[in-house]
Design a protein around this motif. Structure first.
Motif, mmCIF file in Angstrom:
data_model
loop_
_atom_site.group_PDB
_atom_site.id
_atom_site.type_symbol
_atom_site.label_atom_id
_atom_site.label_comp_id
_atom_site.label_asym_id
_atom_site.label_seq_id
_atom_site.Cartn_x
_atom_site.Cartn_y
_atom_site.Cartn_z
ATOM 1 N N LYS A 133 35.042 34.369 37.389
ATOM 2 C CA LYS A 133 34.091 34.696 38.308
ATOM 3 C C LYS A 133 33.433 33.144 38.808
ATOM 4 C CE LYS A 133 32.471 38.762 36.396
ATOM 5 N NZ LYS A 133 31.383 39.491 35.479
ATOM 6 N N GLN A 165 33.548 32.354 43.010
ATOM 7 C CA GLN A 165 32.167 31.791 43.540
ATOM 8 C C GLN A 165 32.115 30.486 44.333
ATOM 9 O OE1 GLN A 165 29.525 33.375 44.171
ATOM 10 N NE2 GLN A 165 30.379 35.302 43.443
ATOM 11 N N LYS A 175 34.322 30.547 47.290
ATOM 12 C CA LYS A 175 33.603 31.296 48.426
ATOM 13 C C LYS A 175 32.658 30.206 49.109
ATOM 14 C CE LYS A 175 30.472 35.354 49.215
ATOM 15 N NZ LYS A 175 29.715 36.366 48.382
#
Length: 77
Positions: A34, A38, A41
């Motif tokens: 995760k 992130q 992104k």
């Protein structure tokens, strides 16, 4: 004598999984995944929107401080 063989590493891995637990280890790996998503992104997003160079933005000129203070003095008298 100073190095570990494959059997030693496997035994160590089994002990670590038993101590940490299988669910805990998979949760840690999920959190790492995760975090990487992130980060990617965040790197893909633009920091500042691109401004149209043909658009001219005008700003209101600031009043000189001396004139504002002089007007306040006149109002007080």
């Amino acid at each position: 004598m100073g190095s570990f063989s494959l059997v030693h590493w496997l035994i160590l891995g089994v002990i670590l999984v038993l101590v940490l637990g299988g669910g805990r280890f998979s949760n840690m790996m999920g959190d790492v995944a995760k975090g990487i998503k992130q980060f990617k992104k965040g790197m893909a997003e633009e920091d500042e929107p691109v401004r149209d160079p043909s658009r001219i933005e005008t700003k209101k000129a600031a009043e000189p401080v001396v004139e504002v203070q002089a007007e306040k003095l006149r109002e007080d008298r």
